[in-house]
Design a protein around this motif. Structure first.
Motif, PDB file in Angstrom:
ATOM      1  N   VAL A  33      19.061 -11.285  -5.203  1.00 47.27           N
ATOM      2  CA  VAL A  33      18.295  -9.392  -5.196  1.00 47.27           C
ATOM      3  C   VAL A  33      16.844  -9.529  -4.396  1.00 47.27           C
ATOM      4  CG1 VAL A  33      17.860  -7.196  -5.799  1.00 47.27           C
ATOM      5  CG2 VAL A  33      20.202  -7.661  -6.861  1.00 47.27           C
ATOM      6  N   GLN A  34      16.314 -10.645  -5.201  1.00 48.95           N
ATOM      7  CA  GLN A  34      14.497 -10.837  -4.794  1.00 48.95           C
ATOM      8  C   GLN A  34      14.821 -11.405  -2.956  1.00 48.95           C
ATOM      9  OE1 GLN A  34      13.045 -13.683  -8.008  1.00 48.95           O
ATOM     10  NE2 GLN A  34      13.755 -11.943  -9.088  1.00 48.95           N
ATOM     11  N   ILE A  35      16.160 -11.954  -3.040  1.00 44.98           N
ATOM     12  CA  ILE A  35      16.264 -12.691  -1.705  1.00 44.98           C
ATOM     13  C   ILE A  35      16.375 -11.379  -1.065  1.00 44.98           C
ATOM     14  CG2 ILE A  35      17.040 -14.285   0.068  1.00 44.98           C
ATOM     15  CD1 ILE A  35      17.621 -16.460  -2.791  1.00 44.98           C
ATOM     16  N   ASP A  36      17.579 -11.042  -1.012  1.00 44.06           N
ATOM     17  CA  ASP A  36      17.538  -9.722  -0.002  1.00 44.06           C
ATOM     18  C   ASP A  36      16.553  -9.142   0.123  1.00 44.06           C
ATOM     19  OD1 ASP A  36      20.093  -9.909  -0.451  1.00 44.06           O
ATOM     20  OD2 ASP A  36      20.529  -9.057  -1.860  1.00 44.06           O
ATOM     21  N   SER A  37      15.540  -8.874  -0.886  1.00 43.85           N
ATOM     22  CA  SER A  37      13.912  -8.140  -0.284  1.00 43.85           C
ATOM     23  C   SER A  37      13.415  -8.855   0.707  1.00 43.85           C
ATOM     24  CB  SER A  37      13.526  -8.005  -1.998  1.00 43.85           C
ATOM     25  OG  SER A  37      13.592  -7.314  -2.040  1.00 43.85           O
ATOM     26  N   PHE A  38      13.208  -9.958   0.752  1.00 46.86           N
ATOM     27  CA  PHE A  38      12.437 -11.071   1.280  1.00 46.86           C
ATOM     28  C   PHE A  38      12.939 -10.525   3.237  1.00 46.86           C
ATOM     29  CE2 PHE A  38      12.267 -15.962   2.661  1.00 46.86           C
ATOM     30  CZ  PHE A  38      10.672 -15.718   3.173  1.00 46.86           C
ATOM     31  N   GLU A  39      14.628 -10.563   2.835  1.00 49.29           N
ATOM     32  CA  GLU A  39      15.319 -10.920   4.264  1.00 49.29           C
ATOM     33  C   GLU A  39      14.719  -9.409   4.935  1.00 49.29           C
ATOM     34  OE1 GLU A  39      19.391 -11.663   6.518  1.00 49.29           O
ATOM     35  OE2 GLU A  39      19.624 -11.408   3.713  1.00 49.29           O
ATOM     36  N   LYS A  40      14.562  -8.872   4.224  1.00 50.67           N
ATOM     37  CA  LYS A  40      14.064  -7.100   3.977  1.00 50.67           C
ATOM     38  C   LYS A  40      12.846  -6.926   5.087  1.00 50.67           C
ATOM     39  CE  LYS A  40      17.317  -4.448   1.228  1.00 50.67           C
ATOM     40  NZ  LYS A  40      17.108  -3.672   0.396  1.00 50.67           N
ATOM     41  N   LEU A  41      11.668  -7.885   4.447  1.00 48.68           N
ATOM     42  CA  LEU A  41      10.581  -8.302   4.941  1.00 48.68           C
ATOM     43  C   LEU A  41       9.943  -8.049   6.386  1.00 48.68           C
ATOM     44  CD1 LEU A  41       8.666  -9.145   1.944  1.00 48.68           C
ATOM     45  CD2 LEU A  41       9.048  -6.807   3.361  1.00 48.68           C
ATOM     46  N   ILE A  42      11.090  -9.354   6.161  1.00 50.20           N
ATOM     47  CA  ILE A  42      11.440 -10.146   7.853  1.00 50.20           C
ATOM     48  C   ILE A  42      12.508  -9.565   8.986  1.00 50.20           C
ATOM     49  CG2 ILE A  42      12.961 -12.521   8.845  1.00 50.20           C
ATOM     50  CD1 ILE A  42      12.304 -14.176   5.888  1.00 50.20           C
ATOM     51  N   GLN A  43      13.218  -8.365   8.317  1.00 48.26           N
ATOM     52  CA  GLN A  43      13.941  -7.801   9.499  1.00 48.26           C
ATOM     53  C   GLN A  43      12.619  -6.679  10.176  1.00 48.26           C
ATOM     54  OE1 GLN A  43      16.738  -6.315   6.793  1.00 48.26           O
ATOM     55  NE2 GLN A  43      18.994  -8.053   7.690  1.00 48.26           N
ATOM     56  N   GLN A  44      11.846  -6.070   9.131  1.00 46.50           N
ATOM     57  CA  GLN A  44      11.040  -5.127   9.453  1.00 46.50           C
ATOM     58  C   GLN A  44       9.542  -6.179  10.234  1.00 46.50           C
ATOM     59  OE1 GLN A  44       9.611  -4.272   5.538  1.00 46.50           O
ATOM     60  NE2 GLN A  44      12.135  -2.459   4.973  1.00 46.50           N
ATOM     61  N   ASN A  45      10.086  -7.028  10.574  1.00 47.43           N
ATOM     62  CA  ASN A  45       8.614  -7.753  10.918  1.00 47.43           C
ATOM     63  C   ASN A  45       7.516  -7.993  10.588  1.00 47.43           C
ATOM     64  OD1 ASN A  45      10.936  -8.760  13.481  1.00 47.43           O
ATOM     65  ND2 ASN A  45      10.626  -6.232  14.365  1.00 47.43           N
ATOM     66  N   ILE A  46       7.509  -8.230   9.406  1.00 50.92           N
ATOM     67  CA  ILE A  46       6.193  -8.262   8.674  1.00 50.92           C
ATOM     68  C   ILE A  46       6.157  -9.730   8.509  1.00 50.92           C
ATOM     69  CG2 ILE A  46       4.859  -7.949   6.126  1.00 50.92           C
ATOM     70  CD1 ILE A  46       5.837  -5.350   7.544  1.00 50.92           C
ATOM     71  N   TYR A  47       6.860 -10.984   8.108  1.00 45.39           N
ATOM     72  CA  TYR A  47       6.447 -11.840   8.933  1.00 45.39           C
ATOM     73  C   TYR A  47       7.949 -12.219  10.375  1.00 45.39           C
ATOM     74  CZ  TYR A  47       4.789 -11.662   4.579  1.00 45.39           C
ATOM     75  OH  TYR A  47       3.975 -11.468   3.312  1.00 45.39           O
ATOM     76  N   THR A  48       7.065 -13.697  11.221  1.00 47.96           N
ATOM     77  CA  THR A  48       7.653 -14.057  12.168  1.00 47.96           C
ATOM     78  C   THR A  48       7.954 -15.555  11.972  1.00 47.96           C
ATOM     79  OG1 THR A  48       5.516 -15.277  12.062  1.00 47.96           O
ATOM     80  CG2 THR A  48       5.722 -12.975  13.673  1.00 47.96           C
ATOM     81  N   LYS A  49       9.223 -15.054  12.641  1.00 47.82           N
ATOM     82  CA  LYS A  49       9.733 -16.618  12.533  1.00 47.82           C
ATOM     83  C   LYS A  49       9.060 -18.249  12.247  1.00 47.82           C
ATOM     84  CE  LYS A  49      14.769 -15.560  14.651  1.00 47.82           C
ATOM     85  NZ  LYS A  49      15.095 -15.889  15.068  1.00 47.82           N
ATOM     86  N   MET A  50       7.843 -18.133  13.783  1.00 54.97           N
ATOM     87  CA  MET A  50       7.011 -18.445  13.538  1.00 54.97           C
ATOM     88  C   MET A  50       5.736 -19.280  12.111  1.00 54.97           C
ATOM     89  SD  MET A  50       7.302 -21.408  16.142  1.00 54.97           S
ATOM     90  CE  MET A  50       5.366 -22.054  15.907  1.00 54.97           C
ATOM     91  N   ASP A  51       5.986 -17.925  11.474  1.00 63.93           N
ATOM     92  CA  ASP A  51       4.975 -18.227  10.787  1.00 63.93           C
ATOM     93  C   ASP A  51       5.355 -18.545   8.733  1.00 63.93           C
ATOM     94  OD1 ASP A  51       2.912 -16.458   9.200  1.00 63.93           O
ATOM     95  OD2 ASP A  51       3.840 -14.898   8.553  1.00 63.93           O
ATOM     96  N   LEU A  52       7.038 -18.306   8.318  1.00 62.90           N
ATOM     97  CA  LEU A  52       7.834 -18.329   7.890  1.00 62.90           C
ATOM     98  C   LEU A  52       7.715 -20.094   8.198  1.00 62.90           C
ATOM     99  CD1 LEU A  52      10.668 -16.182   8.337  1.00 62.90           C
ATOM    100  CD2 LEU A  52       8.668 -15.987   6.379  1.00 62.90           C
ATOM    101  N   HIS A  53       8.003 -20.773   9.206  1.00 65.21           N
ATOM    102  CA  HIS A  53       8.064 -22.504   9.721  1.00 65.21           C
ATOM    103  C   HIS A  53       7.368 -22.425   8.541  1.00 65.21           C
ATOM    104  CE1 HIS A  53       9.157 -26.153  11.576  1.00 65.21           C
ATOM    105  NE2 HIS A  53       8.601 -26.211  11.834  1.00 65.21           N
TER     106      HIS A  53
END
Length: 346
Positions: free
Chosen positions: A130-150
């Motif tokens: 569930v915690q990872i689900d919440s993380f994925e939702k933030l990514i889907q909302q563009n709170i963090y970019t792929k380059m940022d996560l890298h």
């Protein structure tokens, strides 16, 4: 004796909790780019939770008396391992998920929640999936970019509450099979975090549960319980094998381990040796915040407001804060031992 030990474990280890999500202000659409500092994303239990479990002793006096001076959501008198790792990365501790809508998230997010585990260990608390689900939702909302996560790092620590829950539900009596299923799910979760874009994941090994003050009552807090520590050793052996397998599937060593088991043991043994030479030093197996009755927690009071706990004179010389959590001094010592492993993150 075995039944007595199991009874003590079921009463004294991490209690069940109820997860209540706290909504903040309007959702932010801010995107953090890769030009900002490294971010830290945290998943797990009370060992790494910095404020998500609102209705717990972590928000009651005397927690937080060393840092920041009042209760701030850590199950400790001060800083915990999350804070030290963030400092190592030269960033502030990441914002607890419950404050995501009202606080700066440029240093990352802490999804960890006290009492939770790899599987469900509370009525409706957020397990790691569930915690990872919440993380994925933030990514889907563009709170963090792929380059940022890298360029970011994940910290994962869970498992202790799973073993407590296994005892309560009967799975404890098929321990090898339970450990296998637990490590298998950890592997799935770690791989998922990596697939979402995190290229460095630090995974905490299970602490020596036989050294927790809640359980060393059996030995009158004179020594760790070897039989119980063997559970941690077996778990860690399988977890190390699983992480090696995951790393073999990646181009780089994405996953590193933080050896909480030996860091705890080594620090405790060192403190015990010093105490043997100077009996005025504090017993490392004695919690600084000690409850009067089984089932109470640090911060508990009775109907008249009387404390159900007592405090040691100086938390800065303790290893454990309460029956299951290290003090700031304890975490500081563990952190120093983990620094060679943390160097692999940078």
């Amino acid at each position: 004796m075995a039944n007595q030990i199991l009874s003590i474990i079921s009463v004294l280890l991490f209690p069940f909790i109820i997860f209540t999500e706290v909504e903040g202000a309007k959702k932010s659409n801010r995107v953090y780019d890769s030009n900002t500092a490294t971010k830290l994303f945290v998943f797990g239990d009370s060992y790494v939770d910095t404020g998500n479990f609102v209705h717990s002793e972590s928000y009651k006096i005397p927690n937080g008396i060393t840092f920041p001076g009042s209760p701030a959501g850590r199950f400790c008198d001060g800083r915990i391992i999350t804070d030290y790792i963030a400092s190592f990365l030269k960033i502030e501790s990441p914002t607890p998920y419950r404050l995501r809508n009202s606080t700066n998230m440029q240093h990352g997010i802490n999804f960890a929640y006290g009492g939770t585990g790899i599987f469900n260990t509370s009525i409706d608390g957020p397990n790691m999936t569930v915690q990872i689900d919440s993380f994925e939702k933030l990514i889907q909302q563009n709170i963090y970019t792929k380059m940022d996560l890298h360029s970011s790092i994940a910290l994962v620590n869970a498992g202790g509450n799973d073993y407590t829950n296994a005892l309560k539900t009967g799975r404890f009596f098929d321990l090898p099979a339970f450990t296998e299923s637990l490590v298998e799910q950890i592997s799935v979760n770690l791989n998922r975090i990596h697939s979402l874009g995190i290229n460095k994941v630090a995974v905490g090994l299970l602490q020596p549960i036989g050294c927790l003050p809640a359980l060393t009552l059996i030995s009158f807090r004179t020594d760790c319980i070897g039989l119980l520590n063997s559970i941690s050793k077996d778990h860690n052996k399988k977890l190390l094998e699983a992480i090696q397998k995951l790393n073999n599937q990646t181009d780089n060593s994405v996953f590193i381990t933080l050896d909480l088991y030996n860091s705890f043991l080594s620090t405790i043994e060192t403190m015990q040796k010093k105490r043997a030479e100077n009996s005025t030093l504090m017993n490392p197996l004695q919690p600084c915040c000690d409850v009067k009755n089984l089932g109470d927690s640090c911060g508990s009071v009775d109907d008249k407001g009387e404390k159900k706990y007592s405090l040691c004179e100086n938390p800065k010389v303790s290893f454990f804060w309460d029956n299951v959590h290290p003090s700031q001094n304890g975490w500081s010592a563990v952190y120093r031992m983990l620094q060679p492993s943390l160097a692999q993150l940078t």
